[in-house]
Design an enzyme around this catalytic site. Structure first.
Site, PDB file in Angstrom:
ATOM      1  N   SER A  81       0.808  -1.222   0.000  1.00 20.51           N
ATOM      2  CA  SER A  81       0.000   0.000   0.000  1.00 20.51           C
ATOM      3  C   SER A  81       0.839   1.268   0.000  1.00 20.51           C
ATOM      4  O   SER A  81       0.289   2.368  -0.018  1.00 20.51           O
ATOM      5  CB  SER A  81      -0.932   0.010   1.216  1.00 20.51           C
ATOM      6  N   THR A 212      -2.284   2.522   3.297  1.00 20.97           N
ATOM      7  CA  THR A 212      -1.539   3.786   3.342  1.00 20.97           C
ATOM      8  C   THR A 212      -0.814   3.752   4.670  1.00 20.97           C
ATOM      9  O   THR A 212      -1.146   2.926   5.518  1.00 20.97           O
ATOM     10  CB  THR A 212      -2.550   4.967   3.347  1.00 20.97           C
ATOM     11  N   THR A 230       1.477   6.932   0.433  1.00 21.54           N
ATOM     12  CA  THR A 230       0.652   5.829  -0.083  1.00 21.54           C
ATOM     13  C   THR A 230       0.900   5.565  -1.562  1.00 21.54           C
ATOM     14  O   THR A 230       1.345   6.473  -2.293  1.00 21.54           O
ATOM     15  CB  THR A 230      -0.838   6.186   0.099  1.00 21.54           C
ATOM     16  N   ARG A 240      -5.362   9.379 -10.974  1.00 22.45           N
ATOM     17  CA  ARG A 240      -6.240   9.541  -9.792  1.00 22.45           C
ATOM     18  C   ARG A 240      -5.381   9.975  -8.597  1.00 22.45           C
ATOM     19  O   ARG A 240      -4.354   9.384  -8.296  1.00 22.45           O
ATOM     20  CB  ARG A 240      -6.936   8.222  -9.477  1.00 22.45           C
ATOM     21  N   VAL A 241      -5.825  11.025  -7.914  1.00 27.25           N
ATOM     22  CA  VAL A 241      -5.154  11.482  -6.696  1.00 27.25           C
ATOM     23  C   VAL A 241      -6.097  11.234  -5.531  1.00 27.25           C
ATOM     24  O   VAL A 241      -7.285  11.575  -5.601  1.00 27.25           O
ATOM     25  CB  VAL A 241      -4.796  12.984  -6.806  1.00 27.25           C
ATOM     26  N   GLY A 242      -5.585  10.624  -4.482  1.00 25.10           N
ATOM     27  CA  GLY A 242      -6.406  10.354  -3.304  1.00 25.10           C
ATOM     28  C   GLY A 242      -6.323  11.485  -2.298  1.00 25.10           C
ATOM     29  O   GLY A 242      -5.966  12.627  -2.623  1.00 25.10           O
ATOM     30  N   ASP A 243      -6.643  11.152  -1.070  1.00 21.80           N
ATOM     31  CA  ASP A 243      -6.643  12.159   0.005  1.00 21.80           C
ATOM     32  C   ASP A 243      -5.254  12.414   0.577  1.00 21.80           C
ATOM     33  O   ASP A 243      -4.993  13.486   1.117  1.00 21.80           O
ATOM     34  CB  ASP A 243      -7.562  11.690   1.147  1.00 21.80           C
ATOM     35  N   THR A 263      -6.164   6.736   6.831  1.00 16.32           N
ATOM     36  CA  THR A 263      -5.949   5.684   5.841  1.00 16.32           C
ATOM     37  C   THR A 263      -7.327   5.169   5.430  1.00 16.32           C
ATOM     38  O   THR A 263      -8.282   5.265   6.191  1.00 16.32           O
ATOM     39  CB  THR A 263      -5.116   4.519   6.416  1.00 16.32           C
ATOM     40  N   GLY A 264      -7.393   4.606   4.235  1.00 16.98           N
ATOM     41  CA  GLY A 264      -8.677   4.081   3.770  1.00 16.98           C
ATOM     42  C   GLY A 264      -9.163   4.830   2.544  1.00 16.98           C
ATOM     43  O   GLY A 264      -8.361   5.477   1.846  1.00 16.98           O
ATOM     44  N   GLY A 266      -9.886   7.246   0.101  1.00 20.92           N
ATOM     45  CA  GLY A 266      -9.520   8.651   0.001  1.00 20.92           C
ATOM     46  C   GLY A 266     -10.648   9.551  -0.456  1.00 20.92           C
ATOM     47  O   GLY A 266     -10.762  10.705  -0.022  1.00 20.92           O
TER      48      GLY A 266
END
Ligand code: GLY
Length: 360
Positions: A81, A212, A230, A240-243, A263-264, A266
């Site tokens: 991750s 993450t 992450t 794609r961009v997460g949180d 974590t988790g 985003g």
């Protein structure tokens, strides 16, 4: 109305907690007192917290300490991750996101969709220290990393490549990719571990990992810093961009209040600016645990039906790790049991997250 919501409502209405007979210890009350060193992280971060704790004890800045701590996990080929060995995007390319935030200066740095560099949190630290910007993405982030001497390498391990290939080969029976008849047992095990039992039947469904590492620290003076790093949602659409690299979503620190990181899934944090919300709830008197649980409840309310089970519960994983200025800390999660890591004067250990729902 939850306790926290009631307290916030009373503040907005000008009703003091004292007048209402409620003891709400302000998060800033202990600001002038010495607090012990505390480092917390997601459950995959025990070694990260140990390393960061030792560095802070030796007098290093908490931000340098957490970045050095998470480098252990970024280096770990078995953690799929984060960093080297992270699961790739849908095209088989590893794209990393990371951010850092420094409480004493309130400065932040982050990188998103960074390829070929195994320590994105270290690049984010250079963005904080050596630019007037906060967020660099894609090719620009890679150019910046190269300029600062980071070495490029292929981050896709054979294990991660085989997991990606199985995902690709089993997505549809209408395309030309056929599953391996001699499946690698390690890959089969991975898919088993990341399957969730559906509550309305005995069927199990593969849930794409959004693991993450988040790591936050407070030193004896009460200075706070944090980082989140992450490889993001496994098999994501490229770009794609997460949180994790978004300040306020995947992490946030206010040196007068505390820090929160996640974590988790985003997307849930991007839609709710969850880490900022967690810190603001602590500013208004919530304990770290109350703040984290309130953020989870808000996310449940805003989750679209497509992402809920028959009982109205989000079908994804999401966790928060919070520290307050006075040294209190908590890990909370949507689906428990789940552990988080803590290092303090009592050593390094995993503790139980408080949770909203019990895993079936
Ligand atoms: N929280 C990691 C991600 O969604 O990218």
């Amino acid at each position: 109305m939850s306790d926290v919501s009631r307290r916030l409502f009373m503040q907005a209405a000008g009703i003091s907690a004292v007048a209402a007979g409620i003891h709400a210890a302000p998060a800033r009350a202990a600001a002038q007192n010495e607090v012990g060193i505390k480092v917390i992280a997601s459950g995959n971060g025990a070694e990260a917290t140990r390393k960061a704790y030792e560095m802070i004890q030796a007098g290093e800045d908490p931000l340098d300490a957490v970045v050095a701590g998470v480098a252990i996990v970024e280096d770990d080929p078995l953690d799929t991750s984060v960093g080297y060995g992270g699961l790739p995007n849908e095209r088989g390319i590893v794209e990393l996101d990371a951010a850092v935030m420094h409480g004493p200066t309130h400065k932040a740095g982050s990188v998103a969709s960074l390829q070929n560099i195994r320590h994105p949190a270290q690049v984010a630290l250079q963005v904080l220290r050596r630019t007037d910007h906060v967020l660099l993405v894609g090719a620009g982030a890679l150019d910046f990393a190269r300029a600062h001497g980071f070495q490029e390498e292929n981050l896709l391990t054979d294990h991660a490549r085989k997991i990606w290939l199985k995902w690709k080969e089993t997505m549809s029976e209408k395309d030309d990719w056929l599953p391996d008849p001699n499946e690698d047992p390690g890959v089969a095990q991975f898919f088993h571990e990341h399957s969730i039992a559906l509550t309305d039947s005995l069927a199990r469904r593969f849930r794409r990992p959004t693991g993450t590492i988040h790591c936050s620290a407070i030193n004896a003076k009460g200075d706070i810093s944090c980082t989140t790093t992450t490889s993001g949602l496994a098999f994501k659409i490229p770009g794609r961009v997460g949180d994790s690299p978004i300040i306020g979503a995947g992490l946030y620190a206010d040196n007068t209040v505390g820090s929160c990181g996640s974590t988790g899934r985003g997307e849930a944090n991007l839609q709710n600016l969850s880490s900022f919300a967690g810190v603001e709830l602590m500013r208004n008197g919530a304990s770290p645990e109350e703040a984290g649980m309130e953020v989870l409840r808000r996310i449940v309310k805003t989750t679209e039906p497509r992402l809920k089970d028959k009982e109205g519960r989000p079908d994804f994983g999401l966790s928060f790790y919070l520290i307050s200025k006075d040294g209190r800390y908590a890990g909370v999660t949507l689906w428990g049991p789940e552990k988080y890591a803590i290092s303090d004067a009592n050593g390094t250990r995993l503790e139980d997250c408080k949770y909203l729902y019990r895993k079936p």
